[in-house]
Scaffold this active site. Structure first.
Site, PDB file in Angstrom:
ATOM      1  N   TRP A 103      88.915  58.283   7.861  1.00  0.00           N
ATOM      2  CA  TRP A 103      87.915  57.544   8.637  1.00  0.00           C
ATOM      3  C   TRP A 103      88.619  56.626   9.624  1.00  0.00           C
ATOM      4  CZ3 TRP A 103      82.810  57.718   9.448  1.00  0.00           C
ATOM      5  CH2 TRP A 103      82.230  56.645  10.125  1.00  0.00           C
ATOM      6  N   ASP A 218      91.611  69.985  25.135  1.00  0.00           N
ATOM      7  CA  ASP A 218      90.186  69.726  25.408  1.00  0.00           C
ATOM      8  C   ASP A 218      89.990  68.233  25.597  1.00  0.00           C
ATOM      9  OD1 ASP A 218      87.505  70.226  25.791  1.00  0.00           O
ATOM     10  OD2 ASP A 218      87.028  70.525  23.672  1.00  0.00           O
TER      11      ASP A 218
END
Length: 315
Positions: A103, A218
């Site tokens: 996280w 990307d």
């Protein structure tokens, strides 16, 4: 006998227990991309994880993402490189595919008004690109000085063709532009000037000393962010070994990266002076991919880009 008010057990809880030995207390949906469902996982020890889930058929996308993140993490090194949500586990959970990551607390409210973290992120990307050329980083994933990647992966939800090629211009034609143009032609007809563009591209791309850096692949603004601690991070990669300029070109395609990001990169590893002339050619790949995935006005943008490239050679 179970109480009629009892909630069914979360299948992810037992899956995480078996895979990671952790106790899941709660999962709640969070904002994510348009392909997978995204979750915040609250654990019994107070820590959190991030998860993506999708139908089992989407497992190859999550596996490719995990592979790309691991490759980027291995090449970041030390000294201010971006934090990465390194994959912890992925696989099938019954009818679903799952990817669980560390996280990271993102702070999307930070903007160009706070240039220092963006400057550090740009410099970190430059270090990643340069360090990826070291022998320690290349032995596992590429032969010699080749461009490409061992397997095909994904750009968004579209297949990204890879394999290996020693000639950068030929790689960009055969594994990037040509597959996208062929896919688009199958649904909407051949684009005007496409064949001429493919014939000219190798000559345009083989004169500036491109090296097979590990690239994110990307790098639009939706795949990079600042954290609440003021660091930078990148995610959702489509990695391969290519000219480092492809990352810098895409960072300009849809906006969102402040000038400080590019200044940080230039300070760490300056780009060739003629880099801007190749940006439109590199970004045509992403426009074509958007046309294939989403249709709409992207086809017209692709046609305009091809005409502009043929009218004004990128050199």
């Amino acid at each position: 006998m179970a109480s009629p008010d009892a909630q069914p057990a979360d299948p992810l809880a037992s899956w995480l227990g078996d895979r990671l030995g952790v106790d899941l207390v709660e999962r709640r949906p969070v904002g994510g991309g348009c392909i997978h469902r995204a979750w915040c996982l609250q654990l019994a020890d107070g820590t959190r994880l991030f998860a993506k889930t999708n139908q089992a058929a989407a497992l190859p996308l999550l596996e490719a993402e995990a592979e790309g993140l691991l490759a980027l993490a291995a090449a970041t090194g030390e000294g201010g490189a971006p934090l990465l949500p390194v994959p912890m586990v992925h696989g099938r959970m019954g009818p679903e595919a799952v990817l669980v990551l560390s996280w990271i607390d993102l702070d999307r409210g930070r903007s160009a008004a706070q240039p220092s973290p963006w400057h550090r992120l740009g410099a970190a990307l430059a270090r990643l690109h340069r360090r990826s050329l070291s022998q320690a980083c290349i032995a596992a994933d590429r032969p010699g000085a080749a461009f490409g990647w061992p397997t095909d992966n994904f750009i968004g939800s579209g297949v990204q063709a890879n394999g290996w090629e020693e000639d950068w211009g030929r790689f960009f034609v055969e594994r990037r532009l040509a597959p996208q143009l062929e896919r688009l032609a199958a649904t909407a007809g051949r684009m005007e000037g496409a064949d001429a563009l493919l014939a000219l591209t190798p000559g345009w791309l083989n004169g500036h000393g491109a090296q097979p850096c590990l690239v994110h692949g990307d790098l639009w603004s939706g795949n990079a962010a600042l954290t609440v601690s003021g660091d930078g991070t990148v995610f959702d990669p489509a990695v391969y070994r290519g000219d480092r300029e492809v990352d810098l070109a895409m960072a300009r395609l849809f906006g969102g990266f402040p000038d400080a990001f590019f200044a940080g990169y230039e300070q760490e590893w300056p780009l060739p002076g003629d880099h801007p002339r190749r940006c439109a050619l590199y970004n045509l790949y992403h426009l074509l991919n958007h046309a294939n995935l989403f249709g709409g006005t992207y086809r017209g943008q692709c046609q305009e880009a091809i005409r502009a490239l043929l009218d004004h050679s990128p050199g």
